[in-house]
Structures are given as C-alpha cells and as structure tokens.
Design a protein around this motif. Structure first.
Motif, PDB file in Angstrom:
ATOM      1  N   LEU A  40       0.820  -1.205   0.000  1.00  0.00           N
ATOM      2  CA  LEU A  40       0.000   0.000   0.000  1.00  0.00           C
ATOM      3  C   LEU A  40       0.861   1.266   0.000  1.00  0.00           C
ATOM      4  CD1 LEU A  40      -2.854   1.147   0.006  1.00  0.00           C
ATOM      5  CD2 LEU A  40      -2.848   0.985   2.512  1.00  0.00           C
ATOM      6  N   TYR A  65     -10.066   4.852  -7.966  1.00  0.00           N
ATOM      7  CA  TYR A  65      -9.119   4.503  -6.898  1.00  0.00           C
ATOM      8  C   TYR A  65      -9.313   3.051  -6.462  1.00  0.00           C
ATOM      9  CZ  TYR A  65      -6.699   4.463  -2.432  1.00  0.00           C
ATOM     10  OH  TYR A  65      -5.860   4.131  -1.396  1.00  0.00           O
ATOM     11  N   LEU A 115      -6.634   0.053  -6.787  1.00  0.00           N
ATOM     12  CA  LEU A 115      -6.208  -0.607  -5.546  1.00  0.00           C
ATOM     13  C   LEU A 115      -6.492  -2.105  -5.597  1.00  0.00           C
ATOM     14  CD1 LEU A 115      -5.057  -0.315  -2.675  1.00  0.00           C
ATOM     15  CD2 LEU A 115      -7.395   0.122  -1.901  1.00  0.00           C
ATOM     16  N   GLN A 146      -4.003  -4.417  -7.602  1.00  0.00           N
ATOM     17  CA  GLN A 146      -2.601  -4.475  -7.188  1.00  0.00           C
ATOM     18  C   GLN A 146      -2.183  -5.891  -6.798  1.00  0.00           C
ATOM     19  OE1 GLN A 146      -0.490  -1.793  -7.534  1.00  0.00           O
ATOM     20  NE2 GLN A 146      -2.353  -1.132  -8.573  1.00  0.00           N
ATOM     21  N   SER A 195      -3.046  -6.877  -3.401  1.00  0.00           N
ATOM     22  CA  SER A 195      -4.470  -6.985  -3.090  1.00  0.00           C
ATOM     23  C   SER A 195      -5.034  -8.372  -3.345  1.00  0.00           C
ATOM     24  CB  SER A 195      -5.280  -5.976  -3.902  1.00  0.00           C
ATOM     25  OG  SER A 195      -4.962  -4.666  -3.503  1.00  0.00           O
TER      26      SER A 195
END
Length: 161
Positions: free
Chosen positions: A71, A94, A98, A101, A104
């Motif tokens: 992060l 966003y 996110l 990723q 993630s």
C-alpha cells in the motif's frame, strides 16, 4: 504479434534452443502490455485528475499505471502523478486500481511479474522447455456423453477371467 510469438516458440520447442528472435518478440509483447496499461491510466488521469491540478502540477506529474508490492508503494506511485486524493476525486477509479494491485490479490501477481520482466529489457531469460504430448482418444455419442482414454494406459480384451 502473438501469432508470430507462438510460431517462434513452437520452433524453439522443436530445436530446444531459445532464439534471439523469441527473446525480442517476448520483450516487445511485454512492453506493449505495459504501455497499454500506462496509456489507459494516462487517459483516466487526463479525464479525472488533471482538471483538478494547476498547469505546473500537470506538467510535473509522472503518470503510470500503478503496480506496487504494498500500500505504501501504491500511494507513492499515485503521489508522483499528483493523485494523492484520487480516492476523493474519483473513488471508483481509486478502488479499481487498488483492487488490481499484486498485494491486493494473488490473481494480480501477473502485474508484478510483467513489471519486473518488462524492466529487464531484452535480457529476458527464457529457458528451453520440453513439450510432452499424450495421445488421447475420445468417443462421444450424439445427444451427450463421452469417454476419453490414453491408449497406452488402457488394454481391451475379452473380459474373461
């Protein structure tokens, strides 16, 4: 280009040697994938972020599709594009970035590999592979139902004991 790569890889499988051509085509494909991600990000940045920036900020912004291992790195990449408040400006974008990723989800690990391999440039380390094909026979009946087997593994006989 993918067809060209596939043909070159088949050739490499047969000769058991990875050609320079295979390395170059692989590198080109990876570069184009990375570039497509960056171009997509630049379009989104231009539509949703740039209008909120000063001319000086827009000129200084370094915009890339963010691919980060954690992060903190993700936020750092966004910061370079003056997107520190992207979650407020465009929450859906966003969240999408996110959630894509590598940190993630395991499904997104390919992005980390893409970044690393594309960064290696033409020094892609390809290893000759050995392809093993197993013949299979499949018998289907109209209306559904089928059976398949590997001929060397199955013996047919009279069935008597």
């Amino acid at each position: 280009m993918l067809k060209e790569l596939e043909e070159e890889y088949k050739n490499c499988l047969q000769t058991q040697k990875v050609t320079e051509r295979a390395k170059n085509i692989t590198h080109e494909v990876l570069e184009k994938l990375r570039s497509a991600l960056d171009q997509t990000m630049m379009k989104a940045w231009g539509k949703y972020v740039s209008p909120n920036l000063t001319d000086q900020q827009s000129k200084r912004a370094r915009v890339y599709f963010p691919i980060a291992v954690d992060l903190k790195s993700f936020r750092s990449i966004l910061e370079r594009g003056f997107m520190t408040d992207l979650d407020k400006i465009h929450g859906k974008l966003y969240d999408l970035l996110l959630n894509r990723q590598p940190f993630s989800s395991e499904e997104n690990q390919w992005l980390d590999f893409l970044t690393k391999i594309a960064a290696e440039g033409k020094h892609v380390r390809l290893t000759p592979q050995k392809r093993i094909e197993t013949p299979r026979i499949k018998v289907s009946k109209p209306g559904g139902g089928s059976v398949a087997w590997n001929p060397p593994s199955v013996r047919f006989g009279s069935g008597g004991r």
